[in-house]
Design an enzyme around this catalytic site. Structure first.
Site, mmCIF file in Angstrom:
data_model
loop_
_atom_site.group_PDB
_atom_site.id
_atom_site.type_symbol
_atom_site.label_atom_id
_atom_site.label_comp_id
_atom_site.label_asym_id
_atom_site.label_seq_id
_atom_site.Cartn_x
_atom_site.Cartn_y
_atom_site.Cartn_z
ATOM 1 N N TYR A 15 18.702 -78.734 -76.880
ATOM 2 C CA TYR A 15 19.958 -79.475 -77.059
ATOM 3 C C TYR A 15 20.076 -80.118 -78.433
ATOM 4 C CZ TYR A 15 16.921 -83.265 -75.309
ATOM 5 O OH TYR A 15 15.877 -84.130 -75.111
ATOM 6 N N LYS A 16 19.124 -79.846 -79.325
ATOM 7 C CA LYS A 16 19.214 -80.373 -80.692
ATOM 8 C C LYS A 16 19.866 -79.303 -81.576
ATOM 9 C CE LYS A 16 15.716 -83.706 -79.595
ATOM 10 N NZ LYS A 16 14.285 -83.990 -79.413
ATOM 11 N N PHE B 23 6.186 -87.927 -81.006
ATOM 12 C CA PHE B 23 7.309 -88.324 -80.143
ATOM 13 C C PHE B 23 6.796 -89.101 -78.916
ATOM 14 C CE2 PHE B 23 10.694 -87.377 -77.031
ATOM 15 C CZ PHE B 23 11.784 -87.795 -77.768
ATOM 16 N N ASP C 167 4.962 -78.964 -80.524
ATOM 17 C CA ASP C 167 6.282 -79.332 -80.033
ATOM 18 C C ASP C 167 7.276 -78.984 -81.142
ATOM 19 O OD1 ASP C 167 8.661 -80.573 -79.232
ATOM 20 O OD2 ASP C 167 7.571 -82.142 -78.128
ATOM 21 N N ARG D 257 18.164 -92.457 -89.585
ATOM 22 C CA ARG D 257 18.017 -90.984 -89.671
ATOM 23 C C ARG D 257 19.380 -90.320 -89.847
ATOM 24 N NH1 ARG D 257 14.973 -88.429 -84.556
ATOM 25 N NH2 ARG D 257 16.926 -89.139 -83.616
#
Ligand SMILES: *Cc1c(COP(=O)(O)O)cnc(C)c1O
Length: 418
Positions: free
Chosen positions: A228-229, A129, A203, A378
């Site tokens: 928040y995912k 990321f 992560d 995605r």
């Protein structure tokens, strides 16, 4: 490995049998709105969250005022213990919630580097990321360290090779890749890093709430992740930090704030780190955000990560089956590994026109995936609110966009947020 292609009626039948189907009704969902496949980027709003936030704001803040600090003080650890027990496979006192994933990542990387002062190399993957890579680049430049990059979702053999020279302080990777959707072999890679006497920092942003995580059992040293995912904690929700208990007293993080200090309210002249996980906190905790993390995470815990994972694999199996039948012949390529033990909860498709295809899906077909440079589309399959028929419809509409070349009507110029 992949399920045979199925009809829309069969997809509906899968929804009828779905033991998690009732969770969808516990999210705020506008049925007239587009089909949402971005729960891996920003999870949906649980119906219970607004009332909980109102209670925190009106009662705890509005009426309780500073008196509420008597219990607010413990909130980062209380919510951390909940995540540890239900979602991370960690013990009480090993997880604390606060600050962003990026900030927590920085704190733990520095703590790890200072615990291995004679080693000058950090290993990560070139596709990790961006925020993680940038933090590492900054530290490497500031401290004259080497950043050693593996290429594309490494396995244990690549990590074993990268640490073989005995010069690596830290290996840090994402459990599930934001880009490819690949799930790395966390236990074997952790063991490979340890064989080279390096620390490991995972992560978990695209993993937590979607795939089972067993930090303690797998001997993980350090971890961070986003709420928040798949945890549905809301935009900018505070993130979590995990530090294995046996390491906590050996590590010092670089931001010496009062919430990480021993005997905080003595307000003494010098910083001494608090014992335990508290030393990884910095400043005043985000009380409102902690409440929304707790609401979101509680629903995932209630569903149970193993059941969530089973449905996630069924959803992605269905989508991969349809992909093979419909999309592969139209020039799309599946980037995500097919093996279930190497797959997270989103699928990435490669196509040279991925950006205009993404626009055509949103504008013409009311399907919301997202796009990642340079050529990846995605689709996140968040199991608590994504139906099998939604997955079927999305791939069907993608087939139409490709078959009719609808994307040719859309510009290849990117918008500010992709
Ligand atoms: C989403 C995500 C982050 C987010 O970091 P922020 O500090 O919240 O912006 C970090 N790392 C990974 C791997 C992510 O997927």
């Amino acid at each position: 490995m992949t399920a045979p292609v199925i009809g829309r009626g069969e997809a509906r039948a899968l929804d009828e049998e779905d033991e998690l189907a009732a969770f969808r009704g516990r999210f705020v969902i506008d049925e007239a709105a587009p089909l949402y496949f971005d729960g891996n980027s920003l999870g949906r709003l649980p119906r219970s969250t607004p009332a909980r936030l109102l209670q925190v704001v009106e009662e705890e803040w509005g009426r309780g005022l500073v008196g509420s600090w008597s219990f607010w003080m413990d909130r980062p650890r209380v919510v951390g213990d909940f995540l540890a027990e239900h979602l991370l496979g960690a013990g009480a006192g090993e997880v604390v919630v606060g600050d962003s994933t990026t900030v927590n990542f920085y704190k733990l990387v520095v703590a790890a580097l200072e615990a291995r002062p004679d080693r000058r190399v950090i290993v990560t993957d070139e596709t990790n990321f961006p925020s993680d890579r940038y933090v590492l680049q900054g530290l490497a430049e500031q401290r004259g360290l080497e950043l050693r990059l593996t290429t594309g979702d490494p396995g244990p053999a690549e990590i074993a090779a990268a640490v073989a020279g005995g010069d690596v302080a830290l290996v840090t990777l994402s459990h599930v890749s934001f880009h490819s959707g690949a799930m790395l072999d966390l236990p074997a890679i952790t063991a490979a890093a340890h064989a080279g006497r390096a620390l490991i920092l995972w992560d978990l942003s695209h993993a937590v709430g979607a795939v089972p995580v067993r930090l303690e059992e797998d001997g993980v040293d350090l971890a961070v992740g986003c709420a928040y995912k798949y945890l549905n904690g809301g935009p900018g929700a505070p993130a979590f930090t995990y530090v294995r208990r046996g390491l906590q007293e050996q590590l010092r993080q670089p931001i010496w704030g009062w919430f990480g200090a021993a005997d905080q309210f003595a307000m003494g002249p010098n910083y001494r780190p608090a014992p335990g996980i508290d030393r990884f906190s910095v400043g005043t905790p985000p009380i409102v955000g902690l409440a929304s993390v707790e609401e979101g995470a509680a629903m995932v815990a209630e569903a149970g990560v193993d059941r969530v994972r089973r449905k996630s694999l069924d959803l992605t199996d269905l989508a991969i089956g349809l992909f093979d039948e419909w999309l592969a012949p139209l020039g799309a390529e599946l980037v995500t590994p097919r093996a279930i033990e190497r797959r997270g909860s989103h699928l990435s498709f490669r196509h040279p026109d991925a950006w205009p295809i993404c626009r055509a899906l949103i504008e013409n077909h009311r399907v919301v995936p997202d796009f990642r440079e340079p050529d990846v589309l995605r689709f996140g399959f968040a199991p608590l609110y994504t139906r099998f028929v939604d997955a079927w419809d999305a791939i069907d509409r993608l087939r139409e966009v490709l078959a009719r070349r609808e994307y040719e009507a859309f510009s290849s110029e990117r918008s500010r947020v992709t």
